[in-house]
Design a protein around this motif. Structure first.
Motif, PDB file in Angstrom:
ATOM      1  N   LEU A 100       9.817 -12.019  -1.687  1.00 17.77           N
ATOM      2  CA  LEU A 100       8.353 -11.961  -1.773  1.00 17.77           C
ATOM      3  C   LEU A 100       7.853 -11.086  -0.630  1.00 17.77           C
ATOM      4  N   SER A 101       7.027 -10.080  -0.954  1.00 18.65           N
ATOM      5  CA  SER A 101       6.656  -9.128   0.090  1.00 18.65           C
ATOM      6  C   SER A 101       5.243  -8.593  -0.073  1.00 18.65           C
ATOM      7  N   ILE A 102       4.603  -8.371   1.052  1.00 16.31           N
ATOM      8  CA  ILE A 102       3.427  -7.509   1.116  1.00 16.31           C
ATOM      9  C   ILE A 102       3.861  -6.361   2.009  1.00 16.31           C
ATOM     10  N   ASN A 103       3.984  -5.191   1.398  1.00 18.14           N
ATOM     11  CA  ASN A 103       4.605  -4.064   2.080  1.00 18.14           C
ATOM     12  C   ASN A 103       3.982  -2.765   1.599  1.00 18.14           C
ATOM     13  N   GLN A 132       6.289  -7.829  -5.109  1.00 20.85           N
ATOM     14  CA  GLN A 132       5.756  -7.072  -3.973  1.00 20.85           C
ATOM     15  C   GLN A 132       4.298  -6.708  -4.223  1.00 20.85           C
ATOM     16  N   ILE A 133       3.481  -6.890  -3.210  1.00 20.68           N
ATOM     17  CA  ILE A 133       2.075  -6.484  -3.277  1.00 20.68           C
ATOM     18  C   ILE A 133       1.870  -5.374  -2.267  1.00 20.68           C
ATOM     19  N   ASN A 134       1.292  -4.274  -2.730  1.00 21.64           N
ATOM     20  CA  ASN A 134       0.946  -3.171  -1.840  1.00 21.64           C
ATOM     21  C   ASN A 134      -0.357  -3.551  -1.142  1.00 21.64           C
ATOM     22  N   PRO A 135      -0.394  -3.541   0.186  1.00 22.64           N
ATOM     23  CA  PRO A 135      -1.594  -3.997   0.893  1.00 22.64           C
ATOM     24  C   PRO A 135      -2.808  -3.091   0.713  1.00 22.64           C
ATOM     25  N   VAL A 136      -2.600  -1.851   0.313  1.00 24.08           N
ATOM     26  CA  VAL A 136      -3.726  -0.929   0.175  1.00 24.08           C
ATOM     27  C   VAL A 136      -4.545  -1.269  -1.066  1.00 24.08           C
ATOM     28  N   GLY A 137      -3.930  -1.226  -2.229  1.00 23.11           N
ATOM     29  CA  GLY A 137      -4.653  -1.540  -3.464  1.00 23.11           C
ATOM     30  C   GLY A 137      -4.511  -2.977  -3.896  1.00 23.11           C
TER      31      GLY A 137
END
Length: 176
Positions: free
Chosen positions: A119-122, A154-159
């Motif tokens: 699980l990641s925010i990257n 994974q969640i991209n922190p920008v969008g």
């Protein structure tokens, strides 16, 4: 009966509690996959936000420490938060009695070996602040998780968009 699954976290150090909704989403997705236990590396930033959320949600988790003094270079406020989280951790695993160069990477490898899901925010950018190079950090951890056939949420922190990487299907050759 479905297999009980373990998930671990990795993310950019600058992720704060402002990403609570996204971290909760990752946890909920893991629970939908039958995750019953979480591993947290307890590094500054993302890992400590995750630990707070796991404590708040009363979920089963293990604090995975490369060594007992990972907080030595941190500011007093950061050390205090870390120590309070460890007091509330249901389980603590300490891999080595003292720190050394590369011990964080060994902790990541340990969590990958013990997990089914990452699980990641990257941001997707590979950066190692200790060596001032563009290799290291959560991007490399995710690459290693994929290479070890883990499913990655994974969640991209920008969008703040979610991506899912499933392990490749394993082929089975049957000989008669």
């Amino acid at each position: 009966m479905r297999k009980r699954i373990t998930a671990f976290f990795t993310g950019n150090y600058w992720i704060t509690k402002d990403y609570r909704k996204e971290i909760d989403r990752l946890i909920d997705l893991a629970i939908e996959q039958n995750t019953r236990h979480f591993l947290c590396g307890m590094q500054l930033g993302f890992d400590q936000v995750v630990a707070d959320i796991l404590i708040d949600r009363r979920l089963p988790w293990t604090a995975v420490l490369a060594h007992p003094n990972i907080d030595r270079p941190w500011k007093p406020r950061q050390r205090s938060r870390f120590r309070k989280q460890l007091e509330k951790a249901p389980q603590i695993v300490i891999l080595y009695p003292q720190g050394f160069h590369g011990s964080k990477a060994i902790a990541w490898r340990h969590m990958i070996r013990k997990s089914d899901i990452c699980l990641s925010i990257n941001s997707g950018f590979h950066w190692d602040s200790e060596r001032q190079t563009d290799r290291g950090g959560p991007g490399d951890v995710i690459d290693l998780a994929i290479a070890n056939n883990l499913q990655v949420f994974q969640i991209n922190p920008v969008g703040r968009a979610l991506s899912v990487t499933n392990p490749p299907k394993q082929l089975c050759f049957c000989f008669q």
